[in-house]
Scaffold this active site. Structure first.
Site, mmCIF file in Angstrom:
data_model
loop_
_atom_site.group_PDB
_atom_site.id
_atom_site.type_symbol
_atom_site.label_atom_id
_atom_site.label_comp_id
_atom_site.label_asym_id
_atom_site.label_seq_id
_atom_site.Cartn_x
_atom_site.Cartn_y
_atom_site.Cartn_z
ATOM 1 N N TYR A 18 0.803 -1.225 0.000
ATOM 2 C CA TYR A 18 0.000 0.000 0.000
ATOM 3 C C TYR A 18 0.838 1.279 0.000
ATOM 4 O O TYR A 18 0.296 2.374 -0.075
ATOM 5 C CB TYR A 18 -0.913 0.020 1.231
ATOM 6 C CG TYR A 18 -1.853 -1.152 1.286
ATOM 7 C CD1 TYR A 18 -2.944 -1.233 0.427
ATOM 8 C CD2 TYR A 18 -1.644 -2.193 2.184
ATOM 9 C CE1 TYR A 18 -3.809 -2.318 0.473
ATOM 10 C CE2 TYR A 18 -2.506 -3.273 2.234
ATOM 11 C CZ TYR A 18 -3.582 -3.334 1.374
ATOM 12 O OH TYR A 18 -4.431 -4.400 1.413
ATOM 13 N N HIS A 23 -4.566 5.994 -1.031
ATOM 14 C CA HIS A 23 -5.070 5.911 0.349
ATOM 15 C C HIS A 23 -3.975 6.216 1.374
ATOM 16 O O HIS A 23 -4.279 6.521 2.522
ATOM 17 C CB HIS A 23 -5.627 4.501 0.588
ATOM 18 C CG HIS A 23 -6.917 4.449 1.342
ATOM 19 N ND1 HIS A 23 -7.815 5.488 1.422
ATOM 20 C CD2 HIS A 23 -7.466 3.436 2.067
ATOM 21 C CE1 HIS A 23 -8.852 5.129 2.154
ATOM 22 N NE2 HIS A 23 -8.665 3.897 2.569
ATOM 23 N N TYR A 70 -4.638 -1.113 9.885
ATOM 24 C CA TYR A 70 -5.313 -0.678 8.666
ATOM 25 C C TYR A 70 -6.142 0.577 8.899
ATOM 26 O O TYR A 70 -6.499 0.917 10.024
ATOM 27 C CB TYR A 70 -6.168 -1.825 8.103
ATOM 28 C CG TYR A 70 -5.290 -2.892 7.511
ATOM 29 C CD1 TYR A 70 -4.759 -2.749 6.238
ATOM 30 C CD2 TYR A 70 -4.958 -4.029 8.243
ATOM 31 C CE1 TYR A 70 -3.928 -3.714 5.702
ATOM 32 C CE2 TYR A 70 -4.126 -5.003 7.719
ATOM 33 C CZ TYR A 70 -3.610 -4.832 6.443
ATOM 34 O OH TYR A 70 -2.771 -5.773 5.918
ATOM 35 N N ASN A 72 -9.208 1.475 8.534
ATOM 36 C CA ASN A 72 -10.483 1.449 9.264
ATOM 37 C C ASN A 72 -10.311 1.188 10.762
ATOM 38 O O ASN A 72 -11.290 1.164 11.496
ATOM 39 C CB ASN A 72 -11.438 0.423 8.645
ATOM 40 C CG ASN A 72 -10.891 -0.981 8.657
ATOM 41 O OD1 ASN A 72 -9.696 -1.206 8.826
ATOM 42 N ND2 ASN A 72 -11.771 -1.947 8.475
ATOM 43 N N ASP A 97 -6.680 11.130 2.358
ATOM 44 C CA ASP A 97 -7.065 11.202 0.958
ATOM 45 C C ASP A 97 -8.530 11.646 0.862
ATOM 46 O O ASP A 97 -9.330 11.341 1.739
ATOM 47 C CB ASP A 97 -6.863 9.856 0.265
ATOM 48 C CG ASP A 97 -7.653 8.734 0.925
ATOM 49 O OD1 ASP A 97 -7.600 8.598 2.160
ATOM 50 O OD2 ASP A 97 -8.341 7.986 0.203
ATOM 51 N N ASN A 118 -13.443 5.616 5.885
ATOM 52 C CA ASN A 118 -13.414 4.699 7.027
ATOM 53 C C ASN A 118 -12.404 5.086 8.100
ATOM 54 O O ASN A 118 -12.624 4.820 9.278
ATOM 55 C CB ASN A 118 -13.178 3.270 6.555
ATOM 56 C CG ASN A 118 -14.386 2.714 5.836
ATOM 57 O OD1 ASN A 118 -15.520 3.085 6.115
ATOM 58 N ND2 ASN A 118 -14.150 1.825 4.892
#
Length: 192
Positions: A18, A23, A70, A72, A97, A118
């Protein structure tokens, strides 16, 4: 009187998969800020990497942090750091973002809805519904065609975007510094 300690949280996901995705722009901005200060993260007991520094000569104490979990799940480490460092909600800055802004646009605001994000939802939830924190909204644009938004933000920036990404990250880092040093109205006037 509000505490002088600030917490700047850059949102993103962990791991190399990632690293350079839309994100993770919050992580990229915090990396830029740490590079400017020649500072490095350390692991905390809150599930985040963080470093404490002064922003500018004689400036306020600032905790720079990125979650090790993560997106969320961002709320728990953010709340843990806020409690540990006695940071009031109004001194929390979240860099994230933003699909509703074109790539390269920067918007600053306090409060408001999470807009389906999230990471913001998790933070608001862990703050007991308090939305009175500052947001540095980094425009990544909308997905093309019928592409799912979740798939889009987990993709790397396009070749054209990558050419401008360094300048964009620098502008976002400047906006964070202005928020802390000058306050929201002055930072909005300079950035918008």
């Amino acid at each position: 009187m509000a505490s002088e300690t600030w917490l700047i949280a850059g949102l993103g996901n962990p791991g190399s998969r990632y690293r350079h995705t839309r994100h993770n722009i919050g992580h990229m901005v915090l990396d830029e800020l740490l590079e400017r200060m020649d500072a490095k993260y350390t692991r905390t007991k809150f599930g985040a990497k963080a470093v404490t520094a002064r922003l500018g000569a004689g400036g306020p104490k600032v905790v720079f942090a990125v979650s090790e979990g993560y997106m969320n799940l961002s709320g728990k480490p953010v709340r843990g750091l806020m409690d540990y460092f006695s940071v009031p909600t109004q001194n929390l800055i979240v860099v994230h973002d933003e699909l509703d802004l074109d790539f390269g646009r920067v918007k600053l605001k306090r409060g408001g809805s999470e807009g389906g994000h999230n990471g913001l939802k998790s933070i608001t939830s862990h703050l007991g519904g308090d939305r009175d924190y500052l947001r540095v909204r980094a425009g990544v644009g909308r997905p093309p065609g019928r592409m799912d938004s979740a798939d889009y933000v987990l993709q790397k920036f396009s070749a054209a975007e990558q050419k401008e990404l360094g300048i964009f990250i620098s502008r976002l880092a400047d906006a964070v510094e202005l928020l802390v040093s000058e306050g929201l109205p002055a930072a909005q006037n300079a950035v918008h």
